[in-house]
Motif scaffolding. Structure first.
Motif, short mmCIF file in Angstrom:
data_model
loop_
_atom_site.label_atom_id
_atom_site.label_comp_id
_atom_site.label_asym_id
_atom_site.label_seq_id
_atom_site.Cartn_x
_atom_site.Cartn_y
_atom_site.Cartn_z
N ALA A 124 -3.85 12.58 -24.94
CA ALA A 124 -4.32 12.56 -23.55
C ALA A 124 -3.20 12.92 -22.58
CB ALA A 124 -4.90 11.18 -23.21
N VAL A 125 -1.99 12.40 -22.81
CA VAL A 125 -0.87 12.67 -21.91
C VAL A 125 -0.44 14.13 -22.00
CG1 VAL A 125 1.56 12.17 -21.48
CG2 VAL A 125 -0.04 10.30 -21.87
N ILE A 126 -0.33 14.67 -23.21
CA ILE A 126 0.09 16.07 -23.36
C ILE A 126 -0.96 17.01 -22.77
CG2 ILE A 126 0.63 17.87 -25.04
CD1 ILE A 126 1.87 15.83 -26.81
N THR A 127 -2.24 16.64 -22.87
CA THR A 127 -3.28 17.48 -22.26
C THR A 127 -3.09 17.58 -20.75
OG1 THR A 127 -4.87 16.91 -24.01
CG2 THR A 127 -5.76 17.74 -21.92
N GLU A 128 -2.83 16.45 -20.09
CA GLU A 128 -2.63 16.49 -18.64
C GLU A 128 -1.31 17.18 -18.29
OE1 GLU A 128 -4.90 15.70 -16.31
OE2 GLU A 128 -6.07 15.58 -18.16
N VAL A 441 -4.47 11.08 -15.97
CA VAL A 441 -4.79 10.81 -17.38
C VAL A 441 -5.95 9.84 -17.47
CG1 VAL A 441 -3.89 9.92 -19.56
CG2 VAL A 441 -2.39 11.23 -18.04
N LEU A 442 -5.96 8.81 -16.63
CA LEU A 442 -7.04 7.82 -16.64
C LEU A 442 -8.37 8.46 -16.28
CD1 LEU A 442 -8.11 4.92 -16.74
CD2 LEU A 442 -7.29 4.60 -14.39
N ALA A 443 -8.36 9.33 -15.27
CA ALA A 443 -9.61 9.99 -14.87
C ALA A 443 -10.15 10.88 -15.98
CB ALA A 443 -9.37 10.81 -13.60
N ALA A 444 -9.25 11.56 -16.69
CA ALA A 444 -9.69 12.44 -17.78
C ALA A 444 -10.27 11.64 -18.93
CB ALA A 444 -8.52 13.30 -18.25
N VAL A 445 -9.65 10.52 -19.28
CA VAL A 445 -10.13 9.71 -20.41
C VAL A 445 -11.43 9.01 -20.07
CG1 VAL A 445 -9.60 7.73 -21.88
CG2 VAL A 445 -7.81 9.40 -21.35
N SER A 446 -11.51 8.41 -18.88
CA SER A 446 -12.74 7.71 -18.49
C SER A 446 -13.90 8.67 -18.26
CB SER A 446 -12.48 6.88 -17.23
OG SER A 446 -12.05 7.70 -16.16
N GLY A 447 -13.60 9.92 -17.86
CA GLY A 447 -14.65 10.91 -17.65
C GLY A 447 -15.14 11.55 -18.93
N ASN A 448 -14.41 11.37 -20.03
CA ASN A 448 -14.78 11.96 -21.32
C ASN A 448 -14.54 10.92 -22.42
OD1 ASN A 448 -15.49 13.74 -23.34
ND2 ASN A 448 -13.62 14.96 -23.22
N GLU A 459 -8.33 3.23 -21.35
CA GLU A 459 -8.77 3.02 -19.96
C GLU A 459 -8.30 1.67 -19.44
OE1 GLU A 459 -12.91 3.00 -17.32
OE2 GLU A 459 -12.97 3.33 -19.50
N GLY A 460 -8.36 0.64 -20.27
CA GLY A 460 -7.92 -0.68 -19.82
C GLY A 460 -6.42 -0.74 -19.58
N VAL A 461 -5.63 -0.19 -20.49
CA VAL A 461 -4.17 -0.23 -20.34
C VAL A 461 -3.74 0.60 -19.13
CG1 VAL A 461 -1.99 0.43 -21.40
CG2 VAL A 461 -3.74 -0.70 -22.77
N LEU A 462 -4.27 1.80 -18.99
CA LEU A 462 -3.86 2.66 -17.88
C LEU A 462 -4.34 2.10 -16.54
CD1 LEU A 462 -4.35 6.29 -19.27
CD2 LEU A 462 -2.34 4.82 -19.30
N SER A 463 -5.48 1.41 -16.53
CA SER A 463 -5.93 0.77 -15.29
C SER A 463 -4.95 -0.30 -14.86
CB SER A 463 -7.33 0.17 -15.48
OG SER A 463 -8.29 1.18 -15.75
N MET A 464 -4.44 -1.09 -15.81
CA MET A 464 -3.45 -2.10 -15.46
C MET A 464 -2.15 -1.45 -15.00
SD MET A 464 -3.77 -5.25 -18.11
CE MET A 464 -2.83 -6.23 -16.96
N VAL A 465 -1.79 -0.33 -15.61
CA VAL A 465 -0.57 0.37 -15.22
C VAL A 465 -0.65 0.82 -13.76
CG1 VAL A 465 0.75 2.50 -15.57
CG2 VAL A 465 0.14 1.07 -17.53
#
Length: 662
Positions: A124-128, A441-448, A459-465
């Motif tokens: 996910a990170v490398i994609t963004e 990254v969060l928007a891309a993961v939660s949207g797909n 999504e949970g970890v990145l939301s806390m971040v």
């Protein structure tokens, strides 16, 4: 039958690499795409008696063998049987993401299903990162299952006209998953083991030009080549058998450096950091994993200093401190070559830490590095901590003046409990995340969400971040604050509300469930605990005169705390019940023992680990032997047994224990 299997394996090895793999062999080039033949046997060029160098093994891929029966339903890993694929007996195909990896059961390359979260997050990170980098080169990346995104540049959020032009596709070319992009990124997985991570990059990350999967083991390199052919990604993935450091050192200074370097070693990445910060391109991405958490969390501060140039200390905030230690080490090594780092995302999960940093070059910016590092003073009694920057930076118009910092910020003894301080660090004192990048990254993961099996946890970890206070290093733990004063614990919402009522900022931390990250000084926290203790009184007669609790509670609070619940005390990640801290997926799921020649881990080692885990090395059979150990409650001033206590109240034992803590 055994001779026939060996001959078939020899023919397979010849098809993979026409040249023999030696210790100094260069790159293993796999054939170009064409009619593919599926392998029906494992690479039997292995010799169980043949020694191998385990230094360049990946913790996420090179671990103890995981039997299919031990996998839980949560891991969702499908294991195909040999009968289903026509494979030789003893060979297994493990499926993760879009990759199908061949794994012989009796080899030195193993699979750890717990690290699937690590690999998903990296994809996910490398994609963004590729989306941002290729947008500057006129290329738009396309991710399967993702709705078409218009905003691909940081400036587009402020320039709607440019976005509309790009939406019509007038300027941008496209890069899809699995296709070679000539303007794309060059990726190096320096410690590839089975090549699972690299195969997943080939099949799931768009906008890549080439991927080099390297391992020093000839058997691992041959397996990487087989897996590349098995997944039809030989046009992107290239297997290599080299020493990881030498491979990266040779790439420095070249016109085409690696845009992304992934290091996921067994244990510490310290031996590879110097080469990595040189081999990555300008503005390139470094992805680093550390699994030596015992060293980085304070169990061996002197070893931590020898590896990372920083002293770790035992504390409740040790996991975030570990993140800041590796960032300090990366920045320090990059500074030698007039380079510096920009952290994009730093997470502490399970039994390891993972950091994603961008590396840039600039002599002027390197001068700022001293003011980005700090040492920490930690009180051994109450746990209060203070940070002292290593350098001072002052703006004077268009010029910046650099000078030595002044300090220390604490006295000889702690002002709250009168105990001494430990000194740790230096460590990275700047933000450890780029919130804007993390939100993408969060928007891309939660949207797909169907893209990864661990999407909910990501999504949970990145939301806390994104909710963390970025300008506040380290944190307190609510349980520790209550334990120090020996009173019952207020609810997290009550304590957070008290801080908000007092006018301070507060947040959780992804690194610890009960963390309190706040810009309030330690004195305010103890004032809140004093106010809480008035309604939940502690029996003062049970407290020792030298205990931190008595010293803290003997002082009247200067702040009258309000524990009325506020709406903003409960963050969105908690309200939405996101998966923030998951339970252990299975027994003994943590880091495995180092792989050995012949495969597997001896049962003797496993039995010894289970026997001594969390227990004393020397078993006590006589209760009288307990007098050789100091009483922890007596040291804290709360032991009520007196002379009848089975542990020692001897001051010499207490002093020796404090010296060990120091």
């Amino acid at each position: 039958m055994r001779l026939t299997a060996v001959l078939l394996a020899a023919q397979t090895a010849l098809r993979i690499s026409p040249r023999p793999l030696t210790s100094k062999a260069a790159v293993l080039r796999t054939p170009r795409p064409g009619p593919q033949r599926r392998f029906k046997t494992m690479e039997t060029s292995e010799d169980p008696q043949d020694p191998q160098n385990d230094g360049n093994k990946s913790e996420s891929d090179v671990t103890a063998p995981t039997e299919p029966k031990e996998l839980t339903e949560e891991s969702q890993i499908s294991l195909d049987t040999p009968a289903e694929l026509g494979l030789m007996p003893g060979e297994t195909v493990v499926r993760e993401g879009k990759a199908a990896i061949l794994f012989p059961n009796a080899n030195e390359v193993f699979y750890n299903p717990v690290q699937e979260f690590n690999r998903d997050l990296t994809c996910a990170v490398i994609t963004e990162f590729a989306r941002e980098a290729l947008a500057q080169r006129g290329v738009r990346v396309i991710v399967p299952g993702e709705k078409e995104r218009v905003v691909v540049r940081l400036a587009e959020e402020r320039n709607g006209g440019e976005a509309e032009g790009e939406e019509r596709g007038e300027e941008f070319r496209t890069a899809s998953v699995g296709q070679r992009c000539e303007e794309g990124l060059r990726v190096l997985e320096a410690l590839a083991a089975s090549g699972l991570r690299s195969v997943r990059f080939s099949l799931e990350v768009p906008g890549l030009k080439s991927i080099t999967a390297n391992d020093c083991s000839a058997k691992a390199a041959a397996l990487i080549a087989r897996n590349a052919t098995h997944n039809n990604v030989t046009h992107l993935l290239e297997a290599s058998q080299r020493d990881a450091s030498m491979l990266m050192y040779e790439a420095r200074g070249r016109k085409e450096c690696y845009d992304v370097i992934d290091l996921d070693p067994y244990g510490s990445p310290a031996p590879f950091l110097d080469a990595a910060v040189q081999a990555v391109s300008e503005g390139g991405l470094l992805c680093i994993t550390c699994t030596d958490m015992a060293v980085m969390a304070g169990n061996s501060g002197e070893t931590c200093y020898s590896k990372y140039g920083s002293v770790s200390i035992k504390s409740k905030y040790c996991h975030e401190m570990a993140l800041r230690i590796i960032l300090h080490s990366l920045d320090q090594r990059a500074n030698v070559y007039q380079r510096y780092i920009e952290p994009l995302l730093s997470v502490s999960v399970d039994f390891y830490i993972r950091v994603f940093v961008r590396v840039r070059t600039g002599q002027a910016k390197v001068k700022n590095s001293a003011s980005k590092q700090a040492v920490v003073y930690n009180c051994v009694g109450c746990g209060a901590f203070h940070l002292q920057r290593m350098g001072k930076r002052t703006s004077q118009g268009k010029h910046i003046k650099y000078s030595a910092a002044t300090g220390p910020p604490v006295g000889l003894n702690c002002e709250h409990c009168g105990q001494r301080h430990q000194l740790g660090g230096p460590l990275w004192a700047e933000p450890i995340h780029n919130t804007e990048f993390v939100q993408k990254v969060l928007a891309a993961v939660s949207g797909n969400p169907s893209r990864f099996r661990t999407s909910k946890r990501i999504e949970g970890v990145l939301s806390m971040v994104t909710e963390e206070l970025q300008d506040v290093p380290l944190y307190y733990v609510l349980d520790q604050l209550s334990s120090t004063v020996h009173c019952n614990t207020p609810s997290m919402l009550q304590f957070r509300s008290a801080l908000l009522h007092a006018g301070y900022k507060v947040s959780f931390s992804h690194a610890c469930k009960n963390a309190v990250k706040t810009d309030a000084p330690a004195g305010v926290l103890w004032d809140i605990m004093r106010c809480w203790e008035k309604s939940n009184p502690v029996k003062r007669e049970r407290l020792s005169e030298t205990s931190p609790a008595l010293r803290i509670l003997s002082t009247e609070p200067t702040l009258q705390a309000s524990f009325d619940i506020r709406d903003d005390a409960n963050p969105q990640s908690r309200k939405r019940h996101l998966t923030r801290f998951q339970e252990n997926p299975q027994a003994n799921w943590g880091p495995k023992a180092r792989a050995k020649a012949g495969g597997g881990v001896s049962s003797e080692l496993e039995d010894r680990r289970k026997q001594f885990q969390g227990k004393r090395k020397t078993q006590i059979t006589d209760s009288a032997q307990l007098k050789n150990f100091p009483c922890k409650k007596f040291r804290k001033g709360c032991c009520t047994h007196g002379e009848k206590c089975c542990y020692s109240h001897d001051p010499q034992h207490l002093t020796s224990q404090e010296e060990k803590m120091e």
